[in-house]
Design a protein around this motif. Sequence first.
Motif, mmCIF file in Angstrom:
data_model
loop_
_atom_site.group_PDB
_atom_site.id
_atom_site.type_symbol
_atom_site.label_atom_id
_atom_site.label_comp_id
_atom_site.label_asym_id
_atom_site.label_seq_id
_atom_site.Cartn_x
_atom_site.Cartn_y
_atom_site.Cartn_z
ATOM 1 N N UNK A 129 -13.215 17.608 7.697
ATOM 2 C CA UNK A 129 -14.146 18.706 8.133
ATOM 3 C C UNK A 129 -13.262 19.678 8.494
ATOM 4 N N UNK A 130 -11.995 19.476 9.070
ATOM 5 C CA UNK A 130 -10.950 20.764 9.184
ATOM 6 C C UNK A 130 -10.478 21.365 7.806
ATOM 7 N N UNK A 136 -1.114 14.583 7.489
ATOM 8 C CA UNK A 136 -1.908 15.324 7.000
ATOM 9 C C UNK A 136 -1.176 16.452 6.210
ATOM 10 N N UNK A 137 -0.167 16.938 6.574
ATOM 11 C CA UNK A 137 0.667 18.157 5.740
ATOM 12 C C UNK A 137 1.175 17.139 4.561
ATOM 13 N N UNK A 138 1.524 16.276 4.681
ATOM 14 C CA UNK A 138 2.194 15.633 3.434
ATOM 15 C C UNK A 138 1.169 15.522 2.049
ATOM 16 N N UNK A 139 -0.153 15.306 2.765
ATOM 17 C CA UNK A 139 -1.178 15.240 1.555
ATOM 18 C C UNK A 139 -1.844 16.619 1.247
ATOM 19 N N UNK A 140 -1.190 17.733 1.832
ATOM 20 C CA UNK A 140 -1.505 18.954 1.577
ATOM 21 C C UNK A 140 -2.553 19.634 2.384
ATOM 22 N N UNK A 141 -2.706 19.162 3.444
ATOM 23 C CA UNK A 141 -3.515 19.670 4.691
ATOM 24 C C UNK A 141 -3.096 21.166 5.256
ATOM 25 N N UNK A 142 -4.133 21.755 5.705
ATOM 26 C CA UNK A 142 -3.914 23.064 6.549
ATOM 27 C C UNK A 142 -3.778 22.785 7.947
ATOM 28 N N UNK A 143 -3.458 23.966 8.753
ATOM 29 C CA UNK A 143 -3.530 23.735 10.024
ATOM 30 C C UNK A 143 -4.893 23.303 10.625
ATOM 31 N N UNK A 144 -6.088 23.688 10.152
ATOM 32 C CA UNK A 144 -7.273 23.412 10.445
ATOM 33 C C UNK A 144 -7.563 21.851 10.266
ATOM 34 N N UNK A 145 -7.046 21.167 9.247
ATOM 35 C CA UNK A 145 -7.186 19.683 9.091
ATOM 36 C C UNK A 145 -6.295 19.148 10.260
ATOM 37 N N UNK A 146 -5.184 19.783 10.434
ATOM 38 C CA UNK A 146 -4.373 19.018 11.518
ATOM 39 C C UNK A 146 -5.125 18.991 12.886
ATOM 40 N N UNK A 204 -11.457 25.131 6.285
ATOM 41 C CA UNK A 204 -10.412 26.072 5.611
ATOM 42 C C UNK A 204 -10.825 26.226 4.272
ATOM 43 N N UNK A 205 -11.651 25.825 3.443
ATOM 44 C CA UNK A 205 -12.186 26.166 2.462
ATOM 45 C C UNK A 205 -11.715 25.596 1.204
ATOM 46 N N UNK A 206 -11.249 24.292 1.285
ATOM 47 C CA UNK A 206 -10.857 23.145 0.236
ATOM 48 C C UNK A 206 -12.259 22.535 -0.265
ATOM 49 N N UNK A 207 -12.036 21.996 -1.341
ATOM 50 C CA UNK A 207 -13.242 21.244 -1.894
ATOM 51 C C UNK A 207 -13.077 19.974 -1.466
ATOM 52 N N UNK A 208 -14.276 18.930 -1.636
ATOM 53 C CA UNK A 208 -14.253 17.781 -1.264
ATOM 54 C C UNK A 208 -13.220 16.784 -1.546
ATOM 55 N N UNK A 209 -12.893 16.951 -2.686
ATOM 56 C CA UNK A 209 -11.635 15.965 -3.162
ATOM 57 C C UNK A 209 -10.471 16.202 -2.414
ATOM 58 N N UNK A 210 -10.129 17.440 -2.291
ATOM 59 C CA UNK A 210 -8.756 17.574 -1.439
ATOM 60 C C UNK A 210 -9.028 17.440 -0.223
ATOM 61 N N UNK A 211 -10.281 17.609 0.433
ATOM 62 C CA UNK A 211 -10.492 17.218 1.823
ATOM 63 C C UNK A 211 -10.544 15.701 1.888
#
Length: 158
Positions: A113-114, A74-84, A118-125
């Motif tokens: 969803x996480x 998740x982190x490698x692809x730019x995710x936040x703690x919420x996405x982890x 956290x406020x990211x757009x759909x593409x990043x999510x």
Amino acid sequence: MEIVGWILVIALFVVGIAGAVYPILPGVVAIYAAFFVYGFFFTFSHFGFWFWFIQTTILVVIFIADYAVSAWGVKKFGGSKASVWGSIIGLIFGPFVIPVAGLLAGPFLGAVAGEMIAGSDLNKSLKVGWGSLVGLFSGIVMKLFLQVLMIVLFFIWI
């Protein structure tokens, strides 16, 4: 009783390997338990300090790496703690909500969803969701390798 002992040991090995792929099953704990079943049914004399040290080290590595590898994806692809956290929650509950397909959909949807929370757009999510799957598959490969190694070492030792 010897046949019962071997049936239990083999059954625990099968559950252990299946647990590497399906996280609801106890996985590495089942393999570790098989060593005790063997000891109780047959003998513990085959297992000295080095056997237990190596097997326990592998068990601890699997426990730690299981979550670390998923979080890494998740982190490698730019995710936040919420996405982890979303990915971990999805990994735990996904298979219950959507049997079989939930194994993949849960971490993916949880990470997406996480990340959206956290406020990211759909593409990043979606990219982060893909990262959760990369982490999941990397973890499965790692667990399979280490758990098979545990079983091979068991047979070498006995």
